[in-house]
Scaffold this active site. Structure first.
Site, PDB file in Angstrom:
ATOM      1  N   LYS A 111     -14.755  -1.505  -8.035  1.00 37.41           N
ATOM      2  CA  LYS A 111     -14.835  -2.625  -7.250  1.00 37.41           C
ATOM      3  C   LYS A 111     -16.020  -2.395  -6.314  1.00 37.41           C
ATOM      4  CE  LYS A 111      -9.693  -3.869  -7.418  1.00 37.41           C
ATOM      5  NZ  LYS A 111      -8.659  -4.013  -6.382  1.00 37.41           N
ATOM      6  N   TYR A 124      -8.395 -13.281 -11.106  1.00 39.57           N
ATOM      7  CA  TYR A 124      -6.949 -12.837 -10.293  1.00 39.57           C
ATOM      8  C   TYR A 124      -6.118 -14.085 -10.153  1.00 39.57           C
ATOM      9  CZ  TYR A 124      -8.595  -8.317  -8.840  1.00 39.57           C
ATOM     10  OH  TYR A 124      -8.872  -6.967  -8.643  1.00 39.57           O
ATOM     11  N   PHE A 134      -3.210 -13.420   0.313  1.00 42.84           N
ATOM     12  CA  PHE A 134      -4.684 -12.493   0.321  1.00 42.84           C
ATOM     13  C   PHE A 134      -5.468 -13.044  -0.614  1.00 42.84           C
ATOM     14  CE2 PHE A 134      -1.668  -9.919  -2.336  1.00 42.84           C
ATOM     15  CZ  PHE A 134      -2.270  -9.760  -3.349  1.00 42.84           C
ATOM     16  N   ARG A 151      -3.079   3.664 -14.795  1.00 42.58           N
ATOM     17  CA  ARG A 151      -2.410   3.424 -13.354  1.00 42.58           C
ATOM     18  C   ARG A 151      -2.055   4.621 -12.629  1.00 42.58           C
ATOM     19  NH1 ARG A 151      -2.081  -2.267 -11.803  1.00 42.58           N
ATOM     20  NH2 ARG A 151      -0.553  -1.322 -10.472  1.00 42.58           N
ATOM     21  N   THR A 159      -1.424   0.981  -5.235  1.00 36.66           N
ATOM     22  CA  THR A 159      -2.075  -0.256  -4.549  1.00 36.66           C
ATOM     23  C   THR A 159      -2.845   0.050  -3.296  1.00 36.66           C
ATOM     24  OG1 THR A 159      -0.868  -1.857  -6.002  1.00 36.66           O
ATOM     25  CG2 THR A 159      -2.499  -2.783  -4.261  1.00 36.66           C
ATOM     26  N   ARG A 216      -7.524   6.373  -5.592  1.00 34.62           N
ATOM     27  CA  ARG A 216      -7.449   5.591  -4.684  1.00 34.62           C
ATOM     28  C   ARG A 216      -7.135   6.442  -3.389  1.00 34.62           C
ATOM     29  NH1 ARG A 216      -4.091   0.422  -7.273  1.00 34.62           N
ATOM     30  NH2 ARG A 216      -5.842  -0.874  -7.595  1.00 34.62           N
ATOM     31  N   ASN A 250      -9.482  -1.054  -2.319  1.00 38.34           N
ATOM     32  CA  ASN A 250      -8.887   0.154  -3.066  1.00 38.34           C
ATOM     33  C   ASN A 250      -9.736   0.613  -4.138  1.00 38.34           C
ATOM     34  OD1 ASN A 250      -8.255  -1.801  -4.716  1.00 38.34           O
ATOM     35  ND2 ASN A 250      -6.015  -1.903  -4.352  1.00 38.34           N
ATOM     36  N   HIS A 268      -9.602  -1.253 -10.025  1.00 37.82           N
ATOM     37  CA  HIS A 268      -8.531  -2.227 -10.772  1.00 37.82           C
ATOM     38  C   HIS A 268      -8.296  -1.348 -11.948  1.00 37.82           C
ATOM     39  CE1 HIS A 268      -6.695  -5.451 -12.592  1.00 37.82           C
ATOM     40  NE2 HIS A 268      -7.096  -5.134 -13.797  1.00 37.82           N
ATOM     41  N   GLU A 323      -7.649  -9.008 -20.334  1.00 41.71           N
ATOM     42  CA  GLU A 323      -8.707  -8.639 -19.003  1.00 41.71           C
ATOM     43  C   GLU A 323      -9.788  -8.070 -19.712  1.00 41.71           C
ATOM     44  OE1 GLU A 323      -5.648  -7.942 -15.387  1.00 41.71           O
ATOM     45  OE2 GLU A 323      -6.491  -6.117 -16.406  1.00 41.71           O
TER      46      GLU A 323
HETATM   47  P1  IDP Z   1      -2.940  -3.639  -8.304  1.00 44.27           P
HETATM   48  O1  IDP Z   1      -4.580  -3.684  -8.354  1.00 44.27           O
HETATM   49  O2  IDP Z   1      -2.356  -2.317  -7.806  1.00 44.27           O
HETATM   50  O3  IDP Z   1      -2.462  -4.151  -9.528  1.00 44.27           O
HETATM   51  P2  IDP Z   1      -2.148  -6.222  -7.254  1.00 44.27           P
HETATM   52  O4  IDP Z   1      -0.629  -6.259  -6.701  1.00 44.27           O
HETATM   53  O5  IDP Z   1      -2.338  -6.670  -8.656  1.00 44.27           O
HETATM   54  O6  IDP Z   1      -2.517  -4.377  -7.104  1.00 44.27           O
HETATM   55  O7  IDP Z   1      -3.125  -6.783  -6.431  1.00 44.27           O
HETATM   56  C1  IDP Z   1      -4.354  -7.127  -6.847  1.00 44.27           C
HETATM   57  C2  IDP Z   1      -5.496  -6.689  -6.009  1.00 44.27           C
HETATM   58  O8  IDP Z   1      -5.237  -7.422  -4.765  1.00 44.27           O
HETATM   59  C3  IDP Z   1      -5.205  -5.228  -5.277  1.00 44.27           C
HETATM   60  O9  IDP Z   1      -5.814  -4.065  -6.073  1.00 44.27           O
HETATM   61  C4  IDP Z   1      -5.845  -5.404  -3.876  1.00 44.27           C
HETATM   62  O10 IDP Z   1      -7.332  -5.234  -3.894  1.00 44.27           O
HETATM   63  C5  IDP Z   1      -5.429  -6.795  -3.482  1.00 44.27           C
HETATM   64  N1  IDP Z   1      -4.241  -6.738  -2.484  1.00 44.27           N
HETATM   65  C6  IDP Z   1      -3.034  -6.615  -3.095  1.00 44.27           C
HETATM   66  N2  IDP Z   1      -2.024  -6.496  -2.072  1.00 44.27           N
HETATM   67  C7  IDP Z   1      -2.648  -6.994  -0.939  1.00 44.27           C
HETATM   68  C8  IDP Z   1      -2.370  -7.140   0.234  1.00 44.27           C
HETATM   69  O11 IDP Z   1      -1.296  -7.114   0.635  1.00 44.27           O
HETATM   70  N3  IDP Z   1      -3.426  -7.703   1.091  1.00 44.27           N
HETATM   71  C9  IDP Z   1      -4.766  -7.765   0.757  1.00 44.27           C
HETATM   72  N4  IDP Z   1      -5.094  -7.306  -0.209  1.00 44.27           N
HETATM   73  C10 IDP Z   1      -3.980  -7.028  -1.390  1.00 44.27           C
HETATM   74 MG    MG Z   2      -2.559  -5.576 -10.667  1.00 43.15          MG
END
Ligand code: IDP
Ligand code: MG
Length: 138
Positions: A10, A50, A58, A86, A92, A103, A113, A116, A127
């Site tokens: 990212k 997304y 968010f 993962r 996350t 991370r 973070n 992805h 994807e």
């Molecule tokens: P993941 O990347 O661990 O699969 P997801 O829930 O799919 O997590 O969320 C996608 C991306 O959205 C996250 O990697 C992060 O960059 C962002 N994100 C997830 N939850 C939050 C939040 O609560 N606040 C702000 N950004 C978030």
């Molecule tokens: Mg995800």
């Protein structure tokens, strides 16, 4: 059995100039790189990628973050690639990520973070297709 997953380094990963270290960690964990690009996501492309999160509060910030600088999408292959990747990247929210995960090592927040990783083999296929044609993959 060999499986593929989609990773994205990212914008914060490139801003911190740790993309080389992160790619080395991915290679050391046994993943083969089948495709790799360097690009800036357009707003439309980030929104589409997304789309599953479009109702989340968010979403707008996530799209702004993902379009704030270049990214490196990677198509990775390994036995059990989706789950193992993962595990390699961690939770996350880096505050909840295990020691030694990418991370935990590099991420600043639940949003910024670093990386992805696809969450299922089915989503990985979609994807990967977002960024790569079959003929782009080695
Ligand atoms: P993941 O990347 O661990 O699969 P997801 O829930 O799919 O997590 O969320 C996608 C991306 O959205 C996250 O990697 C992060 O960059 C962002 N994100 C997830 N939850 C939050 C939040 O609560 N606040 C702000 N950004 C978030
Ligand atoms: Mg995800």
């Amino acid at each position: 059995m060999k499986e593929r997953t989609l990773a994205i380094l990212k914008p914060d990963c490139l801003e911190k100039r740790v993309q080389g270290k992160v790619i080395q960690q991915i290679i050391d964990a046994g993943f083969d790189i089948k495709g790799m690009r360097l690009l800036s996501l357009s707003e439309d492309s980030a929104k589409k990628f997304y789309e599953v999160h479009k109702e989340r509060p968010f979403y707008g910030e996530l799209v702004a973050y993902m379009t704030s600088g270049p990214v490196v999408p990677l198509c990775l292959e390994k036995d059990n690639a989706v789950a193992d990747f993962r595990k390699l990247i961690g939770a996350t929210n880096p505050a909840n990520a295990e020691e030694g995960t990418i991370r935990k090592m590099y991420a600043d927040s639940i949003e910024r973070n670093i990386v992805h990783g696809s969450d299922s083999a089915e989503n990985a296929k979609k994807e990967i297709a977002h960024f790569f044609n079959d003929s782009d993959l080695v």
